[in-house]
Design a protein around this motif. Structure first.
Motif, PDB file in Angstrom:
ATOM      1  N   ALA A 186       0.821  -1.234  -0.125  1.00 28.46           N
ATOM      2  CA  ALA A 186       0.007  -0.012  -0.057  1.00 28.46           C
ATOM      3  C   ALA A 186       0.969   1.109  -0.104  1.00 28.46           C
ATOM      4  O   ALA A 186       1.929   1.337   0.574  1.00 28.46           O
ATOM      5  N   LYS A 187       0.325   2.256  -0.568  1.00 29.37           N
ATOM      6  CA  LYS A 187       0.887   3.605  -0.328  1.00 29.37           C
ATOM      7  C   LYS A 187       2.445   3.592  -0.975  1.00 29.37           C
ATOM      8  O   LYS A 187       3.099   4.654  -0.489  1.00 29.37           O
ATOM      9  N   CYS A 188       2.702   2.925  -2.126  1.00 28.19           N
ATOM     10  CA  CYS A 188       3.952   3.076  -2.497  1.00 28.19           C
ATOM     11  C   CYS A 188       3.957   4.060  -3.707  1.00 28.19           C
ATOM     12  O   CYS A 188       3.168   4.444  -4.258  1.00 28.19           O
ATOM     13  N   GLU A 189       5.087   4.523  -4.094  1.00 29.86           N
ATOM     14  CA  GLU A 189       5.206   5.396  -5.231  1.00 29.86           C
ATOM     15  C   GLU A 189       6.315   4.996  -6.088  1.00 29.86           C
ATOM     16  O   GLU A 189       7.350   5.094  -5.697  1.00 29.86           O
ATOM     17  N   ILE A 190       5.931   4.837  -7.484  1.00 27.00           N
ATOM     18  CA  ILE A 190       6.904   4.302  -8.385  1.00 27.00           C
ATOM     19  C   ILE A 190       7.171   5.147  -9.765  1.00 27.00           C
ATOM     20  O   ILE A 190       6.118   5.359 -10.118  1.00 27.00           O
ATOM     21  N   TYR A 191       8.057   5.587  -9.524  1.00 26.01           N
ATOM     22  CA  TYR A 191       8.216   6.944 -10.575  1.00 26.01           C
ATOM     23  C   TYR A 191       8.484   6.518 -11.829  1.00 26.01           C
ATOM     24  O   TYR A 191       8.960   5.282 -12.242  1.00 26.01           O
ATOM     25  N   PRO A 192       8.512   7.343 -12.873  1.00 20.85           N
ATOM     26  CA  PRO A 192       8.922   7.193 -14.267  1.00 20.85           C
ATOM     27  C   PRO A 192      10.066   6.269 -14.470  1.00 20.85           C
ATOM     28  O   PRO A 192      11.064   6.565 -14.005  1.00 20.85           O
ATOM     29  N   TYR A 193       9.983   5.311 -15.501  1.00 16.47           N
ATOM     30  CA  TYR A 193      10.898   4.602 -15.976  1.00 16.47           C
ATOM     31  C   TYR A 193      11.719   3.479 -14.957  1.00 16.47           C
ATOM     32  O   TYR A 193      12.513   2.680 -15.308  1.00 16.47           O
ATOM     33  N   CYS A 194      10.728   3.171 -13.934  1.00 12.30           N
ATOM     34  CA  CYS A 194      11.245   2.304 -13.113  1.00 12.30           C
ATOM     35  C   CYS A 194      10.876   0.933 -13.683  1.00 12.30           C
ATOM     36  O   CYS A 194       9.986   0.566 -14.497  1.00 12.30           O
ATOM     37  N   SER A 195      11.694  -0.161 -13.347  1.00 18.97           N
ATOM     38  CA  SER A 195      11.419  -1.524 -13.906  1.00 18.97           C
ATOM     39  C   SER A 195      11.451  -2.407 -12.734  1.00 18.97           C
ATOM     40  O   SER A 195      12.680  -2.685 -12.127  1.00 18.97           O
ATOM     41  N   ILE A 196      10.420  -3.012 -12.284  1.00 16.77           N
ATOM     42  CA  ILE A 196      10.263  -3.776 -11.096  1.00 16.77           C
ATOM     43  C   ILE A 196       9.654  -5.370 -11.458  1.00 16.77           C
ATOM     44  O   ILE A 196       8.666  -5.236 -12.057  1.00 16.77           O
ATOM     45  N   GLY A 197      10.343  -6.236 -11.090  1.00 22.17           N
ATOM     46  CA  GLY A 197       9.931  -7.638 -11.302  1.00 22.17           C
ATOM     47  C   GLY A 197      10.644  -8.293 -12.629  1.00 22.17           C
ATOM     48  O   GLY A 197      10.127  -9.648 -13.035  1.00 22.17           O
ATOM     49  N   MET A 198      11.337  -7.850 -13.407  1.00 20.27           N
ATOM     50  CA  MET A 198      11.785  -8.414 -14.635  1.00 20.27           C
ATOM     51  C   MET A 198      12.639  -9.554 -14.263  1.00 20.27           C
ATOM     52  O   MET A 198      13.370  -9.550 -12.882  1.00 20.27           O
ATOM     53  N   GLN A 199      12.753 -10.417 -15.162  1.00 23.37           N
ATOM     54  CA  GLN A 199      13.838 -11.544 -14.815  1.00 23.37           C
ATOM     55  C   GLN A 199      15.123 -11.241 -14.357  1.00 23.37           C
ATOM     56  O   GLN A 199      15.662 -10.400 -14.595  1.00 23.37           O
ATOM     57  N   THR A 200      15.696 -11.867 -13.383  1.00 25.07           N
ATOM     58  CA  THR A 200      16.825 -11.791 -13.081  1.00 25.07           C
ATOM     59  C   THR A 200      17.987 -11.857 -14.050  1.00 25.07           C
ATOM     60  O   THR A 200      17.728 -12.628 -15.002  1.00 25.07           O
ATOM     61  N   GLN A 201      19.121 -11.062 -13.781  1.00 25.83           N
ATOM     62  CA  GLN A 201      20.205 -11.168 -14.405  1.00 25.83           C
ATOM     63  C   GLN A 201      21.260 -12.344 -14.164  1.00 25.83           C
ATOM     64  O   GLN A 201      22.350 -12.374 -14.800  1.00 25.83           O
ATOM     65  N   ASP A 202      20.917 -13.059 -13.393  1.00 21.80           N
ATOM     66  CA  ASP A 202      21.752 -14.352 -12.813  1.00 21.80           C
ATOM     67  C   ASP A 202      21.594 -15.220 -13.872  1.00 21.80           C
ATOM     68  O   ASP A 202      20.618 -15.691 -14.358  1.00 21.80           O
ATOM     69  N   LEU A 203      22.909 -15.522 -14.310  1.00 19.59           N
ATOM     70  CA  LEU A 203      22.987 -16.305 -15.323  1.00 19.59           C
ATOM     71  C   LEU A 203      22.801 -17.893 -14.956  1.00 19.59           C
ATOM     72  O   LEU A 203      22.469 -19.035 -16.034  1.00 19.59           O
ATOM     73  N   LYS A 204      22.431 -18.145 -13.630  1.00 22.32           N
ATOM     74  CA  LYS A 204      22.154 -19.554 -13.351  1.00 22.32           C
ATOM     75  C   LYS A 204      20.505 -19.710 -13.128  1.00 22.32           C
ATOM     76  O   LYS A 204      20.033 -20.745 -12.837  1.00 22.32           O
ATOM     77  N   PHE A 205      19.897 -18.625 -13.905  1.00 25.76           N
ATOM     78  CA  PHE A 205      18.305 -18.776 -13.731  1.00 25.76           C
ATOM     79  C   PHE A 205      18.099 -20.159 -14.869  1.00 25.76           C
ATOM     80  O   PHE A 205      18.417 -20.209 -15.872  1.00 25.76           O
ATOM     81  N   LYS A 206      16.939 -20.762 -14.231  1.00 24.36           N
ATOM     82  CA  LYS A 206      16.685 -22.126 -14.943  1.00 24.36           C
ATOM     83  C   LYS A 206      15.180 -22.173 -15.294  1.00 24.36           C
ATOM     84  O   LYS A 206      14.770 -23.051 -15.846  1.00 24.36           O
ATOM     85  N   GLY A 207      14.583 -20.885 -15.124  1.00 25.77           N
ATOM     86  CA  GLY A 207      13.208 -20.945 -15.147  1.00 25.77           C
ATOM     87  C   GLY A 207      12.409 -20.672 -13.899  1.00 25.77           C
ATOM     88  O   GLY A 207      12.786 -20.899 -12.698  1.00 25.77           O
ATOM     89  N   GLY A 208      10.980 -21.285 -14.074  1.00 29.08           N
ATOM     90  CA  GLY A 208      10.106 -21.332 -12.843  1.00 29.08           C
ATOM     91  C   GLY A 208       9.679 -19.898 -12.630  1.00 29.08           C
ATOM     92  O   GLY A 208       9.556 -18.982 -13.446  1.00 29.08           O
ATOM     93  N   LYS A 209       9.008 -19.714 -11.566  1.00 28.09           N
ATOM     94  CA  LYS A 209       8.429 -18.502 -11.091  1.00 28.09           C
ATOM     95  C   LYS A 209       8.992 -17.929  -9.545  1.00 28.09           C
ATOM     96  O   LYS A 209       8.333 -17.552  -8.670  1.00 28.09           O
ATOM     97  N   PRO A 210      10.182 -17.157 -10.135  1.00 26.25           N
ATOM     98  CA  PRO A 210      10.661 -16.466  -8.698  1.00 26.25           C
ATOM     99  C   PRO A 210       9.815 -15.263  -9.099  1.00 26.25           C
ATOM    100  O   PRO A 210       9.398 -14.849  -9.945  1.00 26.25           O
ATOM    101  N   GLY A 211      10.121 -14.292  -7.978  1.00 29.20           N
ATOM    102  CA  GLY A 211       9.359 -12.985  -7.908  1.00 29.20           C
ATOM    103  C   GLY A 211       9.859 -11.838  -7.079  1.00 29.20           C
ATOM    104  O   GLY A 211      10.969 -11.992  -6.588  1.00 29.20           O
ATOM    105  N   VAL A 212       9.246 -10.935  -6.721  1.00 31.49           N
ATOM    106  CA  VAL A 212       9.530  -9.833  -5.824  1.00 31.49           C
ATOM    107  C   VAL A 212       8.350  -9.560  -5.154  1.00 31.49           C
ATOM    108  O   VAL A 212       7.157  -9.773  -5.479  1.00 31.49           O
ATOM    109  N   ARG A 213       8.810  -9.254  -3.839  1.00 31.27           N
ATOM    110  CA  ARG A 213       7.789  -8.772  -2.833  1.00 31.27           C
ATOM    111  C   ARG A 213       8.018  -7.561  -2.253  1.00 31.27           C
ATOM    112  O   ARG A 213       9.248  -7.313  -1.613  1.00 31.27           O
ATOM    113  N   ILE A 214       7.318  -6.640  -2.303  1.00 31.81           N
ATOM    114  CA  ILE A 214       7.717  -5.189  -1.683  1.00 31.81           C
ATOM    115  C   ILE A 214       6.379  -4.798  -0.743  1.00 31.81           C
ATOM    116  O   ILE A 214       5.274  -5.013  -1.137  1.00 31.81           O
TER     117      ILE A 214
END
Length: 263
Positions: free
Chosen positions: A55-83
């Motif tokens: 609740a009551k968060c503010e996300i300003y222009p051009y933010c990118s939240i929740g995109m796929q990890t940049q970790d090369l060990k990523f093997k798929g599935g559904k990891p995510g972000v909790r804020i």
């Protein structure tokens, strides 16, 4: 779904959005996103993946939240972000999803991350962080509560731990853990002092400040190795205080090692 969505925003109908959320022009919200009441998404922000925003968060222009990890060990599935609630992410902040299926990058409540900040995969950030412009948290960094970090490209190495009420100066390169209550600065970062101003601003009493001063002197000014300093702390008049116990527990749990002091 909110009536306050700009007609040019691209919001998947499967997204779970509280009724009073504001979403600006050309923002993009994916199908697995949940956004809590009172949150504002500015124009051109992107919220994607398995992402929960409180609740009551503010996300300003051009933010990118929740995109796929940049970790090369990523093997798929559904990891995510909790804020959590009442967080502010200024322009161009990026927050990546975790790496492994079912894991989350986690951000608590009342945090303020300024422009161009980056939170890497699997980070765990507590509450009341102030991170200035251009801060970069590599993967798996853990940040405690009431931490302040200067900007100008400050970089935190992966797997580092940043203790409660600590301060990191701008343009710093942090390679090891920063213990609670201390002030780290430099490239590479060294502990220069305890975080006197920050602790006073957070209501530390003279009694608590005496404990912190003792810890700084014991661990950084008396030439003791880590185990000797721990033993001295545990046998001191402050041994029963919560601040000393938290500090010693942090040092003992450190895996990357605790940042050393300046000479």
């Amino acid at each position: 779904m909110s009536a306050n969505i700009h007609p040019t925003a691209v919001v998947d109908p499967l997204a779970k959005i509280a009724e009073d959320v504001e979403i600006g022009p050309y923002a993009v919200v994916g199908p697995e996103v949940t956004i809590g009441p009172g949150t504002k998404i500015w124009h051109h922000a992107t919220i994607w993946g398995l992402t929960e925003i409180g609740a009551k968060c503010e996300i300003y222009p051009y933010c990118s939240i929740g995109m796929q990890t940049q970790d090369l060990k990523f093997k798929g599935g559904k990891p995510g972000v909790r804020i959590g609630d009442r967080n502010v992410f200024r322009e161009y902040v990026s927050i990546n999803a975790a790496t492994n299926d079912g894991d989350f990058t986690v951000i608590g409540n009342d945090n303020y991350i300024l422009a161009y900040g980056h939170v890497g995969h699997c980070c765990k950030i507590g509450n009341h962080l102030i991170a200035s412009n251009g801060i970069a948290f590599a993967g798996h960094v853990h940040v405690g509560d009431h931490v302040t970090i200067g900007g100008g490209g400050t970089a935190i190495h992966q797997f580092c731990q940043i203790g409660d009420y600590s301060f990191i100066g701008g343009c710093s390169k942090v390679e090891q853990d920063i213990p609670p209550y201390m002030l780290g600065d430099g490239n590479p970062a060294k502990i220069r002092m305890f975080n006197k101003v920050g602790l006073e601003r957070n209501g530390f009493t003279p009694e608590r400040m005496s404990v912190v001063k003792f810890l700084f002197k014991t661990f950084y000014r008396e030439g003791l190795n880590r185990q000797q300093a721990i033993e001295k702390a545990r046998s001191s008049e402050f041994s029963d205080t919560a601040d000393l116990q938290a500090y010693v527990a942090f040092v003992e749990a450190s895996e990357r090692g605790v940042t050393g002091g300046s000479k």
